[in-house]
Scaffold this motif. Structure first.
Motif, PDB file in Angstrom:
ATOM      1  N   TYR A 193      25.304 -63.303  14.461  1.00 16.83           N
ATOM      2  CA  TYR A 193      25.659 -63.547  13.189  1.00 16.83           C
ATOM      3  C   TYR A 193      26.657 -62.347  12.937  1.00 16.83           C
ATOM      4  CZ  TYR A 193      23.150 -67.740  12.080  1.00 16.83           C
ATOM      5  OH  TYR A 193      22.430 -68.918  12.164  1.00 16.83           O
ATOM      6  N   GLN A 194      25.791 -61.109  13.412  1.00 15.06           N
ATOM      7  CA  GLN A 194      26.766 -59.849  13.220  1.00 15.06           C
ATOM      8  C   GLN A 194      28.122 -59.884  13.751  1.00 15.06           C
ATOM      9  OE1 GLN A 194      24.054 -57.104  14.768  1.00 15.06           O
ATOM     10  NE2 GLN A 194      22.308 -57.153  13.373  1.00 15.06           N
ATOM     11  N   THR A 195      28.011 -60.145  15.073  1.00 14.06           N
ATOM     12  CA  THR A 195      29.399 -60.148  15.479  1.00 14.06           C
ATOM     13  C   THR A 195      30.468 -61.303  14.999  1.00 14.06           C
ATOM     14  OG1 THR A 195      28.383 -59.788  17.917  1.00 14.06           O
ATOM     15  CG2 THR A 195      30.586 -60.462  17.709  1.00 14.06           C
ATOM     16  N   ALA A 196      29.830 -62.463  14.584  1.00 12.40           N
ATOM     17  CA  ALA A 196      30.688 -63.142  13.746  1.00 12.40           C
ATOM     18  C   ALA A 196      31.260 -62.469  12.440  1.00 12.40           C
ATOM     19  CB  ALA A 196      29.953 -64.612  13.622  1.00 12.40           C
ATOM     20  N   MET A 197      30.486 -62.185  11.786  1.00 11.15           N
ATOM     21  CA  MET A 197      30.876 -61.425  10.713  1.00 11.15           C
ATOM     22  C   MET A 197      31.886 -60.090  10.814  1.00 11.15           C
ATOM     23  SD  MET A 197      27.071 -60.565   8.830  1.00 11.15           S
ATOM     24  CE  MET A 197      26.042 -61.880   8.021  1.00 11.15           C
ATOM     25  N   ARG A 198      31.712 -59.392  12.024  1.00  8.20           N
ATOM     26  CA  ARG A 198      32.877 -58.570  11.858  1.00  8.20           C
ATOM     27  C   ARG A 198      34.099 -59.276  12.252  1.00  8.20           C
ATOM     28  NH1 ARG A 198      28.520 -56.253  15.263  1.00  8.20           N
ATOM     29  NH2 ARG A 198      27.579 -54.424  14.009  1.00  8.20           N
ATOM     30  N   ALA A 199      34.047 -60.394  13.286  1.00  8.60           N
ATOM     31  CA  ALA A 199      35.107 -61.014  13.588  1.00  8.60           C
ATOM     32  C   ALA A 199      35.932 -61.347  12.269  1.00  8.60           C
ATOM     33  CB  ALA A 199      34.832 -62.200  14.527  1.00  8.60           C
ATOM     34  N   ARG A 200      35.140 -62.147  11.555  1.00  6.44           N
ATOM     35  CA  ARG A 200      35.776 -63.140  10.162  1.00  6.44           C
ATOM     36  C   ARG A 200      36.214 -61.821   9.451  1.00  6.44           C
ATOM     37  NH1 ARG A 200      36.632 -68.226  10.930  1.00  6.44           N
ATOM     38  NH2 ARG A 200      35.016 -69.321  11.717  1.00  6.44           N
ATOM     39  N   ALA A 201      35.640 -60.707   9.249  1.00  3.10           N
ATOM     40  CA  ALA A 201      36.060 -59.711   8.208  1.00  3.10           C
ATOM     41  C   ALA A 201      37.492 -59.267   8.890  1.00  3.10           C
ATOM     42  CB  ALA A 201      35.021 -58.550   8.553  1.00  3.10           C
ATOM     43  N   GLN A 202      37.557 -59.044  10.286  1.00  2.00           N
ATOM     44  CA  GLN A 202      38.934 -58.668  10.956  1.00  2.00           C
ATOM     45  C   GLN A 202      39.905 -59.453  10.448  1.00  2.00           C
ATOM     46  OE1 GLN A 202      37.106 -57.680  15.185  1.00  2.00           O
ATOM     47  NE2 GLN A 202      39.020 -56.721  15.195  1.00  2.00           N
ATOM     48  N   LEU A 203      39.727 -60.992  10.428  1.00  2.00           N
ATOM     49  CA  LEU A 203      40.594 -61.873   9.765  1.00  2.00           C
ATOM     50  C   LEU A 203      40.751 -62.135   8.271  1.00  2.00           C
ATOM     51  CD1 LEU A 203      39.671 -64.729  12.615  1.00  2.00           C
ATOM     52  CD2 LEU A 203      41.544 -62.939  12.661  1.00  2.00           C
ATOM     53  N   THR A 233      22.954 -54.930   5.733  1.00  2.00           N
ATOM     54  CA  THR A 233      23.543 -53.558   5.490  1.00  2.00           C
ATOM     55  C   THR A 233      25.032 -54.032   5.979  1.00  2.00           C
ATOM     56  OG1 THR A 233      21.920 -51.986   5.372  1.00  2.00           O
ATOM     57  CG2 THR A 233      24.047 -51.120   5.950  1.00  2.00           C
ATOM     58  N   LEU A 234      25.290 -54.535   7.276  1.00  2.00           N
ATOM     59  CA  LEU A 234      26.653 -54.954   7.714  1.00  2.00           C
ATOM     60  C   LEU A 234      27.309 -55.747   6.734  1.00  2.00           C
ATOM     61  CD1 LEU A 234      28.750 -54.817   9.975  1.00  2.00           C
ATOM     62  CD2 LEU A 234      27.382 -56.620  11.247  1.00  2.00           C
ATOM     63  N   ALA A 235      26.598 -56.859   6.462  1.00  2.85           N
ATOM     64  CA  ALA A 235      27.343 -57.936   5.621  1.00  2.85           C
ATOM     65  C   ALA A 235      27.872 -57.200   4.321  1.00  2.85           C
ATOM     66  CB  ALA A 235      26.379 -58.900   5.297  1.00  2.85           C
ATOM     67  N   ASP A 236      27.006 -56.258   3.778  1.00  2.00           N
ATOM     68  CA  ASP A 236      27.270 -55.909   2.177  1.00  2.00           C
ATOM     69  C   ASP A 236      28.677 -54.746   2.517  1.00  2.00           C
ATOM     70  OD1 ASP A 236      25.228 -56.997   0.965  1.00  2.00           O
ATOM     71  OD2 ASP A 236      23.954 -55.171   1.062  1.00  2.00           O
ATOM     72  N   ARG A 237      28.599 -54.249   3.681  1.00  4.17           N
ATOM     73  CA  ARG A 237      29.542 -53.121   3.730  1.00  4.17           C
ATOM     74  C   ARG A 237      30.708 -54.048   3.986  1.00  4.17           C
ATOM     75  NH1 ARG A 237      32.032 -51.469   8.397  1.00  4.17           N
ATOM     76  NH2 ARG A 237      30.144 -52.214   9.725  1.00  4.17           N
ATOM     77  N   LEU A 238      31.057 -55.030   4.776  1.00  5.97           N
ATOM     78  CA  LEU A 238      31.992 -55.793   5.316  1.00  5.97           C
ATOM     79  C   LEU A 238      32.652 -56.517   4.026  1.00  5.97           C
ATOM     80  CD1 LEU A 238      31.001 -57.357   8.671  1.00  5.97           C
ATOM     81  CD2 LEU A 238      32.625 -55.520   8.567  1.00  5.97           C
ATOM     82  N   MET A 239      31.767 -57.015   3.288  1.00  2.00           N
ATOM     83  CA  MET A 239      31.926 -58.094   1.804  1.00  2.00           C
ATOM     84  C   MET A 239      32.803 -56.918   1.020  1.00  2.00           C
ATOM     85  SD  MET A 239      29.574 -60.786   1.501  1.00  2.00           S
ATOM     86  CE  MET A 239      28.091 -59.800   1.251  1.00  2.00           C
ATOM     87  N   ALA A 240      32.135 -55.528   0.960  1.00  4.18           N
ATOM     88  CA  ALA A 240      32.823 -54.454   0.063  1.00  4.18           C
ATOM     89  C   ALA A 240      34.121 -54.240   0.309  1.00  4.18           C
ATOM     90  CB  ALA A 240      31.894 -53.241   0.141  1.00  4.18           C
TER      91      ALA A 240
END
Length: 262
Positions: A193-203, A233-240
């Motif tokens: 999930y963490q890696t998928a979040m980062r990839a989705r954020a990159q897109l 924390t990762l999800a919050d940072r990426l969304m912000a």
């Protein structure tokens, strides 16, 4: 010599393409799965303890001989004459040259990845391993001895998936092609999930990051667990970061016909 007999143990166990009129006894199939997960070899004592724990000692050995005979007979019926299962030194051993077993292919690919000398070679081997694991070991079966092996193999596949995703860092679309398949197979794997979040954020896909956080939270709640602080924390940072970049679809969407935010 006929080619190797193909056996599936990841998912519903079966001899692939077998004659439906000559099927294995349930215990013979269990024996085949048991030997496959133990890399093809087990002592007669271990087999009796795990597969026939409640059988009277006077009958257990005879029953095992019956299942071995049935397994040999069905293998020869479906794949031609030959030696498929030997019995050296009080052990039962599958003849590796006569079998093509999906679990063995997965493990061979993992070993190839570990020994790879270049990134393309490692990525290709990891892809083979990940593509081979599509369902849990002996899905639908409730063998008494099964669960520790099922979990260990699931972890092998999860580790291979995480390693492949790491090798694809910088290529979010390729990562997601792997992760979108893997997450339903490993619904509690936070690293995925963490890696998928980062990839989705990159897109730039804020909604997808939110959805991944919700899905993980819901899945973990089923086993009375919660996402780790690192994941939250990762999800919050990426969304912000995405909101600051103007990717918040809740803000960008126009209000509905009654003037309410969508």
């Amino acid at each position: 010599m006929p080619g190797p007999v193909e056996v599936a143990v990841l998912g519903t166990p079966a001899i692939v393409g077998a004659d439906p009129q000559r099927s294995l006894r349930a215990k013979s199939l269990e024996l085949l799965v048991y030997l496959a997960v133990r890399d093809g070899s087990a002592s007669a004592e271990a087999i009796l303890d795990d597969l026939l724990p409640d059988a009277p000692a006077s009958k257990a050995v005879h029953r095992l001989h019956t299942y071995v005979s049935d397994l040999r007979s069905v293998l020869r019926h479906n794949a031609g004459p030959g030696s498929y299962l030997t019995h050296p030194n009080h052990r039962y051993q599958l003849n590796a040259q006569r079998f093509d077993i999906d679990l063995w292919r997965m493990r061979a690919a993992i070993r190839a990845a570990d020994g790879a000398t270049s990134k393309p070679e490692r990525v290709a081997a990891l892809r083979r391993a990940v593509d081979t694991y599509r369902r849990p070991l002996a899905q639908g079966c409730e063998y008494e001895w099964l669960e520790p092996y099922r979990e260990a193999i699931r972890q092998e596949a999860l580790d291979a998936t995480v390693a492949l995703a790491e090798e694809l860092t910088g290529h979010p679309a390729e990562q997601l092609a792997v992760l979108d398949v893997a997450i339903p197979q490993h619904p509690y794997g936070e690293e995925l999930y963490q890696t998928a979040m980062r990839a989705r954020a990159q897109l730039g896909d804020l909604d997808a990051v939110r959805a991944l956080r919700r899905t993980l939270t819901r899945q973990l709640a089923e086993i009375d667990a919660e996402p780790s602080d690192d994941t939250l924390t990762l999800a919050d940072r990426l969304m912000a970061d995405l909101r600051r970049g103007g990717h918040d679809s809740r803000v960008l969407r126009p209000p509905d016909e009654d003037g309410r935010p969508v």
